[in-house]
Design a protein around this motif. Sequence first.
Motif, short mmCIF file in Angstrom:
data_model
loop_
_atom_site.label_atom_id
_atom_site.label_comp_id
_atom_site.label_asym_id
_atom_site.label_seq_id
_atom_site.Cartn_x
_atom_site.Cartn_y
_atom_site.Cartn_z
N ALA A 1 -13.68 -44.02 -42.48
CA ALA A 1 -13.72 -43.05 -43.58
C ALA A 1 -14.54 -43.60 -44.75
O ALA A 1 -15.34 -42.88 -45.36
N GLY A 2 -14.35 -44.89 -45.03
CA GLY A 2 -15.07 -45.52 -46.13
C GLY A 2 -16.57 -45.45 -45.94
O GLY A 2 -17.32 -45.11 -46.86
N ALA B 1 -18.18 -43.40 -43.84
CA ALA B 1 -18.61 -42.01 -43.73
C ALA B 1 -18.87 -41.43 -45.12
O ALA B 1 -19.77 -40.62 -45.32
N ALA B 2 -18.07 -41.88 -46.11
CA ALA B 2 -18.24 -41.39 -47.48
C ALA B 2 -19.59 -41.80 -48.06
O ALA B 2 -20.09 -41.19 -48.99
N LEU B 3 -20.17 -42.87 -47.50
CA LEU B 3 -21.46 -43.37 -48.01
C LEU B 3 -22.64 -42.73 -47.32
O LEU B 3 -23.79 -42.97 -47.66
N LYS B 4 -22.34 -41.91 -46.33
CA LYS B 4 -23.38 -41.36 -45.46
C LYS B 4 -24.37 -40.49 -46.22
O LYS B 4 -25.55 -40.46 -45.90
N ASP B 5 -23.86 -39.78 -47.22
CA ASP B 5 -24.75 -38.89 -47.95
C ASP B 5 -25.42 -39.59 -49.13
O ASP B 5 -26.22 -39.00 -49.84
N HIS C 1 -19.19 -53.04 -50.68
CA HIS C 1 -18.30 -52.00 -50.16
C HIS C 1 -17.32 -52.67 -49.21
O HIS C 1 -17.66 -52.95 -48.07
#
Lengths: 246, 246
Positions: free
Chosen positions: B178-179, B181-185, B216
């Motif tokens: 999740a951590g 994935a939050a940086l994906k954008d 991170h």
Amino acid sequence: MSGTVRLYVDHPLGQGQTIPLERAQAHYLFGVMRLEAGAELLLFNGSDGEWRAEVAQAGKRGGVLVCRVQSKPQEVPPDLWLIFAPVKKARTDFIVEKAVELGVRRILPVQSDFTNSERIRAEKQRAHAVEAAEQCGATFVPEVADLQKLSGLLDGWPAGRRLMFCDEAQAGGASAQAGLAALKDGPAGPWAILIGPEGGFSEAERARLHGFEFTHPVALGPRILRAETAAVAALTLWQSVLGDWQ
Amino acid sequence: MSGTVRLYVDHPLGQGQTIPLERAQAHYLFGVMRLEAGAELLLFNGSDGEWRAEVAQAGKRGGVLVCRVQSKPQEVPPDLWLIFAPVKKARTDFIVEKAVELGVRRILPVQSDFTNSERIRAEKQRAHAVEAAEQCGATFVPEVADLQKLSGLLDGWPAGRRLMFCDEAQAGGASAQAGLAALKDGPAGPWAILIGPEGGFSEAERARLHGFEFTHPVALGPRILRAETAAVAALTLWQSVLGDWQ
């Protein structure tokens, strides 16, 4: 862990419980590790959590331990199986070790159409799983099944268990991460991961596997991974998306 | 791959290009692998892709190969570094091998406060990276940097490179998946993964690492992972969420 001996015993553990030692265990604790009466160690048996224990009697051929306080509750990994075709010994050992660390319930070595017929000694692999658990601090030891044919395992596939099929030939398909994430809202339940042999699956095997409703093929990236790398990568993906890493 | 020799050469590759062989290469190809004039093999040099080549001259002390057709375009993995504190030799070898398979640009061994001072022989690790690439079919060979202090590496940290900090003490925090994935954008760009030594990071190191804006922290599940397992798990997560496994 730092120096404290951590031992698997096949004996019930609980407050004040005494554990008689077999000769090999006594040799290890008192001969190799040089523990004496009164020394502290950690015990686990795969079902009663981890306990701080003390050496009550130390002898050359035996001894007695006494359980004091539970130091860790029993952990049970998600209901995940790891199915793989044994590769060379060092790499098979590695797969078993990593499955223990990453958390599975059962390890199932299988013979596939292209597997080298190398025998896997299940007893050795069971001992290896115990050793891996002793070293990594796990309280659960996965069962290591006897070598069986992949076709036979599929014949008797248990209802409701889904299969993450890591098919090398799948490269270029849907990404593993997105594919698994899509299943996240589906019904929870038992899973298995199937890692291909170094030579890949036969066309007949691949066709059969793709024909099952319980099969979910996933691609592990654009590069070729060795069997043991694929095992760790698949376990990581499954645990992080569907398992207990969340 | 099936039997075809795959060799890394430090020489430009291209249509009709001839490659003179050094003594050690000639010994390997003609002495060990028993290739003769006219035999086919695969070559790569880390920058010109993979080429089918032919033995033009075979001798005991040298020889000449000729490039025929490109069999694979040059692949370049995402701009990812793997930073780790060397562990025992076999496991360090393993980390280097897996980094090649899973795809990184640079491998940086570091000394941290709790690292055993075992020297890492960078030349040996470079040879190991080449060998891993030969075996897994990769066309890219990551650079292996000389051993340096983690504190020094952080002093000169390059602007814009983000750091996935795999902190064992972080267990129980936000999930890695999740951590990330939050940086994906977020803005695309260079990354590094930092794997802790077996003894963990010191409090001072941890505080410093958490203080950087580019850090991170991610947790790799509830169980303790050995350094080499953490490396493969972290590379898998990064590649599947932010890298080229999508």
